[in-house]
Design a protein around this motif. Structure first.
Motif, PDB file in Angstrom:
ATOM      1  N   ASP A   1       0.812  -1.223   0.000  1.00 35.07           N
ATOM      2  CA  ASP A   1       0.000   0.000   0.000  1.00 35.07           C
ATOM      3  C   ASP A   1       0.841   1.267   0.000  1.00 35.07           C
ATOM      4  O   ASP A   1       0.314   2.359   0.013  1.00 35.07           O
ATOM      5  CB  ASP A   1      -0.937  -0.013   1.218  1.00 35.07           C
ATOM      6  CG  ASP A   1      -0.170  -0.054   2.516  1.00 35.07           C
ATOM      7  OD1 ASP A   1      -0.712   0.383   3.534  1.00 35.07           O
ATOM      8  OD2 ASP A   1       0.974  -0.516   2.504  1.00 35.07           O
ATOM      9  N   CYS A   2       2.164   1.120   0.001  1.00 37.70           N
ATOM     10  CA  CYS A   2       2.994   2.312   0.109  1.00 37.70           C
ATOM     11  C   CYS A   2       3.856   2.543  -1.124  1.00 37.70           C
ATOM     12  O   CYS A   2       4.706   3.419  -1.132  1.00 37.70           O
ATOM     13  CB  CYS A   2       3.857   2.252   1.368  1.00 37.70           C
ATOM     14  SG  CYS A   2       5.281   1.174   1.206  1.00 37.70           S
ATOM     15  N   GLY A   3       3.635   1.786  -2.187  1.00 31.84           N
ATOM     16  CA  GLY A   3       4.410   1.989  -3.401  1.00 31.84           C
ATOM     17  C   GLY A   3       5.647   1.120  -3.484  1.00 31.84           C
ATOM     18  O   GLY A   3       6.480   1.314  -4.359  1.00 31.84           O
ATOM     19  N   CYS A   4       5.745   0.151  -2.572  1.00 34.96           N
ATOM     20  CA  CYS A   4       6.934  -0.694  -2.542  1.00 34.96           C
ATOM     21  C   CYS A   4       7.119  -1.455  -3.851  1.00 34.96           C
ATOM     22  O   CYS A   4       8.236  -1.611  -4.335  1.00 34.96           O
ATOM     23  CB  CYS A   4       6.838  -1.697  -1.406  1.00 34.96           C
ATOM     24  SG  CYS A   4       7.004  -0.936   0.201  1.00 34.96           S
ATOM     25  N   GLU A   5       6.034  -1.957  -4.405  1.00 37.01           N
ATOM     26  CA  GLU A   5       6.171  -2.782  -5.595  1.00 37.01           C
ATOM     27  C   GLU A   5       6.825  -2.001  -6.726  1.00 37.01           C
ATOM     28  O   GLU A   5       7.749  -2.463  -7.370  1.00 37.01           O
ATOM     29  CB  GLU A   5       4.794  -3.289  -6.034  1.00 37.01           C
ATOM     30  CG  GLU A   5       4.275  -4.382  -5.114  1.00 37.01           C
ATOM     31  CD  GLU A   5       3.022  -5.024  -5.698  1.00 37.01           C
ATOM     32  OE1 GLU A   5       2.886  -5.044  -6.932  1.00 37.01           O
ATOM     33  OE2 GLU A   5       2.200  -5.498  -4.905  1.00 37.01           O
TER      34      GLU A   5
ATOM     35  N   GLU B   1      12.109   9.580  -3.038  1.00 39.88           N
ATOM     36  CA  GLU B   1      11.176  10.020  -2.003  1.00 39.88           C
ATOM     37  C   GLU B   1      10.612   8.818  -1.253  1.00 39.88           C
ATOM     38  O   GLU B   1      10.475   8.832  -0.026  1.00 39.88           O
ATOM     39  CB  GLU B   1      10.042  10.820  -2.642  1.00 39.88           C
ATOM     40  CG  GLU B   1       9.110  11.419  -1.600  1.00 39.88           C
ATOM     41  CD  GLU B   1       8.043  12.286  -2.252  1.00 39.88           C
ATOM     42  OE1 GLU B   1       8.128  12.530  -3.470  1.00 39.88           O
ATOM     43  OE2 GLU B   1       7.133  12.719  -1.535  1.00 39.88           O
ATOM     44  N   HIS B   2      10.275   7.771  -2.018  1.00 40.65           N
ATOM     45  CA  HIS B   2       9.754   6.564  -1.384  1.00 40.65           C
ATOM     46  C   HIS B   2      10.785   5.969  -0.433  1.00 40.65           C
ATOM     47  O   HIS B   2      10.477   5.620   0.701  1.00 40.65           O
ATOM     48  CB  HIS B   2       9.361   5.538  -2.441  1.00 40.65           C
ATOM     49  CG  HIS B   2       8.811   4.268  -1.860  1.00 40.65           C
ATOM     50  ND1 HIS B   2       7.482   4.091  -1.574  1.00 40.65           N
ATOM     51  CD2 HIS B   2       9.436   3.129  -1.469  1.00 40.65           C
ATOM     52  CE1 HIS B   2       7.324   2.891  -1.030  1.00 40.65           C
ATOM     53  NE2 HIS B   2       8.482   2.278  -0.955  1.00 40.65           N
ATOM     54  N   LEU B   3      12.007   5.874  -0.888  1.00 41.58           N
ATOM     55  CA  LEU B   3      13.059   5.294  -0.059  1.00 41.58           C
ATOM     56  C   LEU B   3      13.262   6.096   1.220  1.00 41.58           C
ATOM     57  O   LEU B   3      13.564   5.544   2.278  1.00 41.58           O
ATOM     58  CB  LEU B   3      14.377   5.239  -0.844  1.00 41.58           C
ATOM     59  CG  LEU B   3      14.428   4.216  -1.984  1.00 41.58           C
ATOM     60  CD1 LEU B   3      15.766   4.329  -2.710  1.00 41.58           C
ATOM     61  CD2 LEU B   3      14.240   2.813  -1.469  1.00 41.58           C
TER      62      LEU B   3
ATOM     63  N   HIS C   1      11.146   7.389   3.013  1.00 47.48           N
ATOM     64  CA  HIS C   1      10.090   7.179   3.991  1.00 47.48           C
ATOM     65  C   HIS C   1       9.797   5.720   4.268  1.00 47.48           C
ATOM     66  O   HIS C   1       8.906   5.404   5.040  1.00 47.48           O
ATOM     67  CB  HIS C   1       8.806   7.870   3.523  1.00 47.48           C
ATOM     68  CG  HIS C   1       8.947   9.355   3.403  1.00 47.48           C
ATOM     69  ND1 HIS C   1       9.268   9.975   2.212  1.00 47.48           N
ATOM     70  CD2 HIS C   1       8.849  10.333   4.333  1.00 47.48           C
ATOM     71  CE1 HIS C   1       9.352  11.275   2.427  1.00 47.48           C
ATOM     72  NE2 HIS C   1       9.107  11.531   3.690  1.00 47.48           N
ATOM     73  N   CYS C   2      10.524   4.815   3.628  1.00 45.60           N
ATOM     74  CA  CYS C   2      10.185   3.399   3.729  1.00 45.60           C
ATOM     75  C   CYS C   2      11.405   2.572   4.130  1.00 45.60           C
ATOM     76  O   CYS C   2      12.253   2.275   3.307  1.00 45.60           O
ATOM     77  CB  CYS C   2       9.637   2.909   2.389  1.00 45.60           C
ATOM     78  SG  CYS C   2       9.133   1.184   2.461  1.00 45.60           S
ATOM     79  N   PRO C   3      11.506   2.229   5.413  1.00 50.96           N
ATOM     80  CA  PRO C   3      12.654   1.451   5.904  1.00 50.96           C
ATOM     81  C   PRO C   3      12.837   0.135   5.169  1.00 50.96           C
ATOM     82  O   PRO C   3      13.962  -0.298   4.934  1.00 50.96           O
ATOM     83  CB  PRO C   3      12.311   1.206   7.380  1.00 50.96           C
ATOM     84  CG  PRO C   3      11.389   2.311   7.747  1.00 50.96           C
ATOM     85  CD  PRO C   3      10.589   2.590   6.491  1.00 50.96           C
ATOM     86  N   GLY C   4      11.731  -0.514   4.820  1.00 47.78           N
ATOM     87  CA  GLY C   4      11.828  -1.793   4.122  1.00 47.78           C
ATOM     88  C   GLY C   4      12.557  -1.649   2.799  1.00 47.78           C
ATOM     89  O   GLY C   4      13.415  -2.450   2.454  1.00 47.78           O
ATOM     90  N   CYS C   5      12.208  -0.605   2.056  1.00 48.93           N
ATOM     91  CA  CYS C   5      12.849  -0.393   0.765  1.00 48.93           C
ATOM     92  C   CYS C   5      14.259   0.180   0.931  1.00 48.93           C
ATOM     93  O   CYS C   5      15.106  -0.014   0.063  1.00 48.93           O
ATOM     94  CB  CYS C   5      11.991   0.524  -0.113  1.00 48.93           C
ATOM     95  SG  CYS C   5      10.549  -0.326  -0.797  1.00 48.93           S
ATOM     96  N   GLN C   6      14.511   0.855   2.022  1.00 48.66           N
ATOM     97  CA  GLN C   6      15.881   1.301   2.285  1.00 48.66           C
ATOM     98  C   GLN C   6      16.797   0.097   2.444  1.00 48.66           C
ATOM     99  O   GLN C   6      17.915   0.087   1.931  1.00 48.66           O
ATOM    100  CB  GLN C   6      15.928   2.167   3.552  1.00 48.66           C
ATOM    101  CG  GLN C   6      15.391   3.568   3.329  1.00 48.66           C
ATOM    102  CD  GLN C   6      15.304   4.351   4.634  1.00 48.66           C
ATOM    103  OE1 GLN C   6      15.986   4.027   5.602  1.00 48.66           O
ATOM    104  NE2 GLN C   6      14.468   5.363   4.660  1.00 48.66           N
TER     105      GLN C   6
HETATM  106 ZN   LIG Z   1       8.596   0.698   0.259  1.00 55.01          ZN
END
Ligand SMILES: [Zn+2]
Length: 85
Positions: free
Chosen positions: A8-12, A36-38, A40-45
Motif C-alpha cells: 500500500d505504500c508503493g513498494c512494488e 522520495e519513497h526510499l 520514507h520506507c525502511p523496508g525499501c531502504q
Molecule cells: Zn517501500
C-alpha cells in the motif's frame, strides 16, 4: 529484514525500478519518486542498500570474473548474514 506486507505504500513500484534507479537509468521524475519513497520506507531502504552493495561489488569485480557467477556468490554471501526479523 524483509517486509512483505507493504503493497500500500508503493513498494512494488519502488522495488521494480530500484535496479534501474541505482544505475541512474530512469528518468528524473521516476528517480525522484523512488528517492522520495526510499526516504520514507525502511523496508525499501534495506532493499536499496542490499541492491547497491550488490551492484558495487559486481561492478568492481566483473572485469575479471563471470558476472552471473559472481552475482550469485555475492547474493549467497549477503543472504547468509544473520537476518534481523
Ligand atoms: Zn517501500
Amino acid at each position: 529484514m524483509r517486509v512483505t506486507d507493504m503493497s500500500d505504500c508503493g513498494c512494488e513500484k519502488a522495488r521494480r525500478d530500484l535496479e534501474e534507479f541505482l544505475r541512474n537509468e530512469v528518468c528524473k521524475t521516476e528517480h525522484g519518486d523512488i528517492a522520495e519513497h526510499l526516504a520514507h520506507c525502511p523496508g525499501c531502504q534495506d532493499e536499496a542498500h542490499f541492491a547497491r552493495t550488490l551492484t558495487e561489488v559486481v561492478a568492481r569485480a566483473c572485469k575479471e570474473s563471470a558476472p552471473e557467477e559472481l552475482r550469485e556468490l555475492v547474493i549467497a554471501r549477503l543472504r547468509s548474514q544473520p537476518a534481523v526479523s
